[in-house]
Scaffold this active site. Sequence first.
Site, PDB file in Angstrom:
ATOM      1  N   ALA A 203      32.729  81.432  57.133  1.00 27.47           N
ATOM      2  CA  ALA A 203      31.278  81.327  57.269  1.00 27.47           C
ATOM      3  C   ALA A 203      30.654  80.073  56.657  1.00 27.47           C
ATOM      4  CB  ALA A 203      30.619  82.574  56.692  1.00 27.47           C
ATOM      5  N   LYS A 204      31.434  79.221  56.038  1.00 31.41           N
ATOM      6  CA  LYS A 204      30.893  78.007  55.394  1.00 31.41           C
ATOM      7  C   LYS A 204      29.666  78.330  54.530  1.00 31.41           C
ATOM      8  CE  LYS A 204      31.477  73.671  56.822  1.00 31.41           C
ATOM      9  NZ  LYS A 204      32.757  73.291  56.187  1.00 31.41           N
ATOM     10  N   ILE A 205      29.814  79.367  53.714  1.00 32.26           N
ATOM     11  CA  ILE A 205      28.748  79.785  52.803  1.00 32.26           C
ATOM     12  C   ILE A 205      28.857  78.940  51.528  1.00 32.26           C
ATOM     13  CG2 ILE A 205      27.983  81.696  51.312  1.00 32.26           C
ATOM     14  CD1 ILE A 205      28.868  83.603  53.579  1.00 32.26           C
TER      15      ILE A 205
ATOM     16  N   PHE B  39      26.306  75.880  55.427  1.00 37.52           N
ATOM     17  CA  PHE B  39      26.234  74.481  55.836  1.00 37.52           C
ATOM     18  C   PHE B  39      27.194  74.168  56.966  1.00 37.52           C
ATOM     19  CE2 PHE B  39      29.496  74.494  52.548  1.00 37.52           C
ATOM     20  CZ  PHE B  39      30.397  73.524  52.939  1.00 37.52           C
TER      21      PHE B  39
END
Length: 292
Positions: free
Chosen positions: A158-160, A39
């Site tokens: 990585a904003k996973i 995101f």
Amino acid sequence: MSPEISPDIIVFFQNRFVPLRDARVGILTHALNYGTGVFEGIRGYWEEEQEELFLVRPREHYLRWKTNCALLHIHVPAVSELCDLTVELVAQNRFRSNIYVRPLAYKSAQRIGVHPDERADFAIVAIPFGDYLDSRSGLHAGVSSWRRIEDNAIPARAKICGAYVNSALAADEARRNGFDEAILLTESGHVAEGSASNLFLVRQGKLITPPVIDNILEGITRACVMELARRELHMKVVERHVPRSELYACDEMFFTGTAVEVAPIVRVDHRPVGTGEIGPVTNLLRRVYLEA
Ligand code: PMP
């Protein structure tokens, strides 16, 4: 916090503009079960005088998103196309307030089994948005007992979606312990960042922030603040390891992030930061950032 979100707002979902109430995914969606989504968070500021809404660095956010999606083998459109889609989305909603834009790409197959296949989708949601944390009188931060996830486990950069369990555990613990926000350390004990923000210290006139190798998200606000500090305040800005004890020895401290903006920290682990009041550098950077 953001007000109640209307189910009537228009969102971009499965290649169409639809009301939020119709943007639904099934219970077996891979990302919901295994956290395989990526995101972003982008702010838009409504300027009353010009009657216009300005998105903050959308290209940088979408470039980061596209790069991070590729890490999970999720393909999203070109950055320019994503910016155009967002402008169209904002226009359709006729927002006249500050907003927060949430792009979300996710593994969409509905099945059991952790190995992902090629199926993926993305959505862009924009909502009216106020303050994320009320930091006007300064925050009380607490060092978390949870450690920041390692780059070789789930890359923090990585904003996973699944990685944010780490942030959720730390933020929840902080609030239950009476703090406003958590500060996470790395496994080797260096200061990393907040649960959803980067961290800066002011010490002996220098601005200090943990380096990317300390498992932080490479924040876009962090980059802006470093640039503004160098350019507008002529300050020396240093990226280096920060030991925990330096949190108790610095003159000023603040979080940065799209949502938190520049948020002063006046207490850390029940100790005053510097004088215990919002410091001059923090005040100045907060003002310069919001003006920019
Ligand atoms: N760290 C984490 C873990 C975050 O979730 C965020 C919010 N995106 C930040 C830092 C700040 O990044 P940015 O300034 O790009 O919003």
